[in-house]
Design a protein around this motif. Structure first.
Motif, PDB file in Angstrom:
ATOM      1  N   UNK A   1     -88.181 -20.773   0.342  1.00  0.00           N
ATOM      2  CA  UNK A   1     -88.580 -22.229   0.163  1.00  0.00           C
ATOM      3  C   UNK A   1     -87.999 -23.099   0.911  1.00  0.00           C
ATOM      4  N   UNK A   2     -86.778 -22.879   1.086  1.00  0.00           N
ATOM      5  CA  UNK A   2     -85.697 -23.710   2.056  1.00  0.00           C
ATOM      6  C   UNK A   2     -86.000 -23.496   3.241  1.00  0.00           C
ATOM      7  N   UNK A   3     -86.382 -22.294   3.810  1.00  0.00           N
ATOM      8  CA  UNK A   3     -86.681 -21.961   5.147  1.00  0.00           C
ATOM      9  C   UNK A   3     -88.052 -22.811   5.512  1.00  0.00           C
ATOM     10  N   UNK A   4     -88.920 -22.683   4.722  1.00  0.00           N
ATOM     11  CA  UNK A   4     -90.268 -23.055   5.229  1.00  0.00           C
ATOM     12  C   UNK A   4     -90.152 -24.618   5.238  1.00  0.00           C
TER      13      UNK A   4
ATOM     14  N   UNK B   1     -70.937 -23.201 -11.846  1.00  0.00           N
ATOM     15  CA  UNK B   1     -72.085 -22.599 -10.941  1.00  0.00           C
ATOM     16  C   UNK B   1     -71.705 -23.075  -9.695  1.00  0.00           C
ATOM     17  N   UNK B   2     -72.172 -22.291  -8.478  1.00  0.00           N
ATOM     18  CA  UNK B   2     -71.962 -22.552  -7.112  1.00  0.00           C
ATOM     19  C   UNK B   2     -72.933 -23.672  -6.884  1.00  0.00           C
ATOM     20  N   UNK B   3     -72.191 -24.616  -6.122  1.00  0.00           N
ATOM     21  CA  UNK B   3     -72.805 -25.875  -5.626  1.00  0.00           C
ATOM     22  C   UNK B   3     -73.768 -25.560  -4.441  1.00  0.00           C
ATOM     23  N   UNK B   4     -74.745 -26.395  -4.374  1.00  0.00           N
ATOM     24  CA  UNK B   4     -75.727 -26.065  -3.367  1.00  0.00           C
ATOM     25  C   UNK B   4     -75.221 -26.565  -1.916  1.00  0.00           C
ATOM     26  N   UNK B   5     -74.397 -27.298  -2.032  1.00  0.00           N
ATOM     27  CA  UNK B   5     -73.549 -27.605  -0.946  1.00  0.00           C
ATOM     28  C   UNK B   5     -71.973 -27.290  -0.959  1.00  0.00           C
TER      29      UNK B   5
ATOM     30  N   UNK C   1     -76.045 -22.840  -0.614  1.00  0.00           N
ATOM     31  CA  UNK C   1     -76.430 -21.840  -1.716  1.00  0.00           C
ATOM     32  C   UNK C   1     -78.000 -22.281  -2.109  1.00  0.00           C
ATOM     33  N   UNK C   2     -78.618 -21.403  -2.299  1.00  0.00           N
ATOM     34  CA  UNK C   2     -79.926 -21.408  -3.012  1.00  0.00           C
ATOM     35  C   UNK C   2     -79.898 -20.096  -3.976  1.00  0.00           C
TER      36      UNK C   2
ATOM     37  N   UNK D   1     -83.626 -28.955  -2.668  1.00  0.00           N
ATOM     38  CA  UNK D   1     -82.339 -29.611  -2.615  1.00  0.00           C
ATOM     39  C   UNK D   1     -81.419 -29.425  -1.535  1.00  0.00           C
ATOM     40  N   UNK D   2     -81.617 -28.149  -1.172  1.00  0.00           N
ATOM     41  CA  UNK D   2     -80.624 -27.801   0.257  1.00  0.00           C
ATOM     42  C   UNK D   2     -81.405 -28.281   1.474  1.00  0.00           C
ATOM     43  N   UNK D   3     -82.819 -28.242   1.357  1.00  0.00           N
ATOM     44  CA  UNK D   3     -83.434 -28.583   2.452  1.00  0.00           C
ATOM     45  C   UNK D   3     -83.260 -30.235   2.677  1.00  0.00           C
ATOM     46  N   UNK D   4     -83.209 -30.762   1.809  1.00  0.00           N
ATOM     47  CA  UNK D   4     -83.192 -32.418   1.740  1.00  0.00           C
ATOM     48  C   UNK D   4     -81.498 -32.461   2.075  1.00  0.00           C
ATOM     49  N   UNK D   5     -80.729 -31.824   1.610  1.00  0.00           N
ATOM     50  CA  UNK D   5     -79.201 -31.869   1.977  1.00  0.00           C
ATOM     51  C   UNK D   5     -78.997 -31.773   3.623  1.00  0.00           C
ATOM     52  N   UNK D   6     -79.788 -30.663   4.040  1.00  0.00           N
ATOM     53  CA  UNK D   6     -79.513 -30.509   5.552  1.00  0.00           C
ATOM     54  C   UNK D   6     -80.247 -31.397   6.262  1.00  0.00           C
ATOM     55  N   UNK D   7     -81.466 -32.005   5.861  1.00  0.00           N
ATOM     56  CA  UNK D   7     -82.038 -33.164   6.386  1.00  0.00           C
ATOM     57  C   UNK D   7     -81.269 -34.405   6.552  1.00  0.00           C
TER      58      UNK D   7
END
Length: 506
Positions: free
Chosen positions: A14-17, A458-462, A470-471, A490-496
């Motif tokens: 999902x993050x990749x797409x 729990x592991x944070x996304x960032x 992490x996803x 969440x991760x896609x938005x964080x990288x963006x």
């Protein structure tokens, strides 16, 4: 940016797409020979089984994903309502079926099966659960959860805390709101949605019951694994490159930042960011060789978490019979539910009389003959470990076979015929899940939600390491199809945001 994803599970894909559609160059490395992670529909002879998730809730998460990355979800797969959502059966012979998308019908069923007082109590509980969902949805689930202190800045923090009551366990909420032990069993079960013990899991998990009721229980024709295939196709459409049977040996850190990967074959891959869809504990303890203070701090925090429960499952191919068909989802509760949690979390042993979940899809696309019925049977189990203080050794095939037969005996004792119709049986243990998807001990959800602080452990996304994200089920916001899909967003938005020059605090 050049982005590498470790693992082709749902969260990673999902993050990749999303990132590929935004113009990034995305490559996925998957250790196994297939995509989807735990989400898979497997054919064994004439029968198909959903061997991972077998229920879709909060479908809006994936409607949003498919809409934002191309065609509408309905154009990719056939999503159908499951009604009744669950058939709950109890050791005393009583039974209640919860209606899908209708509290009114569910309350009627509770009144008929139990009492009007029980129905009023369940209605009251769902009103509490709805308030918990409204409060927790945005800050706890749909956003990055950075620290408890970030939540204290909310203007309604006092009111919110009184509603969520983080000091209260799910069991305590059940004892407070419900007098019928059978309804308390049903509420307890929502702790197991995150692999947890209801006596320790926070009361806010009752919001899962509200979500299931309000947004529905859904099935995908052909099996839920078809959604993994559709997400994969969406990735391919946007130019994501996949490498299967390509396990990772190491995440490269240079001056405290992520700069690439080393594959198991020794090949080095340079990149600007890494998204790990692998289990967080496995990533920090096995893929990161660096022993910096940041890494040690996260390892120490993850070590404080309890592993979620694992699962022992049977894939049963049966001839059809004249007895009434099972509903899509049937739960057989034992007489003593607490002995299940004592056995798994304290004694670390298989449960003598477990709660038995049976998935019997009424789906013609999941059988190759009208006279065939495929049952997926799952019982909660301790994680795999050769150390008896940490789990159960699931490598003993003789024991596994005996345990499978014990479970079948218990199903038949509840009036459901198996043996006289049995054509095929496949056993799946926590050890096999560990080996197939690198889930430590075969833990289904990574870490459990045992305790009020579990969400923050729990592991944070960032991650605290620049460029590492992490996803998946072991990362925030947790396990289960909806939450895993949200983690990808969440991760896609964080990288963006990081690329666009917005704050990227590590």
């Amino acid at each position: 940016m050049k982005i590498v994803v470790i693992g082709a599970g749902v969260g990673g894909m999902c993050a990749a797409a999303r990132l590929a559609k935004a113009g990034h160059v995305v490559t996925v490395y998957e250790g196994s020979d297939r995509v989807g992670g735990k989400l898979r529909t497997e054919w064994i002879g004439r029968y198909a089984f959903d061997t991972g998730p077998s229920l879709l809730t909060l479908p809006a998460v994936y409607r949003d994903f498919f809409l934002k990355t191309g065609k509408h979800m309905g154009q990719e797969m056939e999503v159908v309502s499951v009604n009744p959502s669950f058939d709950y059966r109890f050791a005393d012979g009583s039974q209640v079926k919860f209606a899908n998308l209708s509290r009114f019908e569910t309350l009627k069923a509770i009144t008929k099966s139990f009492s009007e007082q029980s129905a009023k109590q369940w209605d009251s509980l769902m009103r509490v659960a709805e308030k918990m969902w409204d409060i927790s949805r945005e800050p706890f689930i749909e956003s990055e959860l950075k620290s408890p202190f970030s939540l204290l800045k909310r203007p309604t923090v006092i009111k919110d805390l009184l509603t969520i009551a983080p000091w209260k366990s799910l069991r305590q909420l059940a004892d407070q709101e419900l007098t019928d032990i059978r309804l308390r069993f049903i509420l307890d079960r929502y702790a197991t949605y995150s692999g947890s013990d209801p006596r320790k899991a926070p009361a806010v998990l009752s919001s899962i019951a509200f979500v299931e009721e309000a947004f529905g229980a859904w099935h995908i024709k052909g099996g839920l694994g078809t959604m993994a295939d559709a997400i994969y196709e969406r990735c391919i459409k946007h130019g994501v490159t996949f490498h299967l049977s390509a396990p990772i040996q190491e995440i490269i850190l240079t001056k405290g930042a992520t700069t690439g990967l080393v594959l198991a074959n020794g090949e080095r891959i340079e990149c600007d960011a890494v998204i790990s869809n692998a289990d967080a504990s496995f990533t920090y303890n096995s893929l990161i060789k660096n022993d910096s203070k940041k890494v040690k701090r996260v390892r120490k925090k993850l070590a404080k978490t309890d592993a979620s429960l694992a699962g022992f499952s049977l894939l049963l191919g049966l001839r059809a019979s004249e007895e009434p068909k099972l509903e899509h989802h049937t739960i057989l509760f034992p007489k003593d539910y607490d002995q299940e949690f004592n056995s798994i979390f304290t004694a670390k042993k298989p449960v003598e009389e477990p709660t038995i979940y049976i998935c019997s899809p009424n789906d013609e696309k999941m059988v190759k003959s009208e006279n065939s019925v495929g049952l997926f049977v799952l019982v909660n189990a301790p994680v795999h470990s050769e150390d008896p203080t940490k789990g159960w050794d699931w490598s003993n095939e003789k024991f596994n076979s005996e345990y499978a037969n014990k479970i079948i005996d218990q199903i038949e004792a509840r009036g459901i015929s198996i043996r006289e119709r049995l054509e095929s049986m496949t056993i799946r243990t926590p050890l096999q899940l560990q080996e197939s998807v690198n889930a430590p001990g075969g833990s289904i959800y990574g870490s459990s939600s045992n305790g009020a602080r579990a969400a923050f452990l729990r592991a944070k996304n960032r991650s605290p390491i620049k460029g590492l994200y992490f996803v998946g089920g072991s990362a925030h916001p947790g396990g289960g199809l909806p939450l895993v899909g949200i983690s990808g967003e969440i991760v896609a938005n964080a990288i963006g945001n990081a690329q666009n020059g917005r704050p990227d605090k590590h």
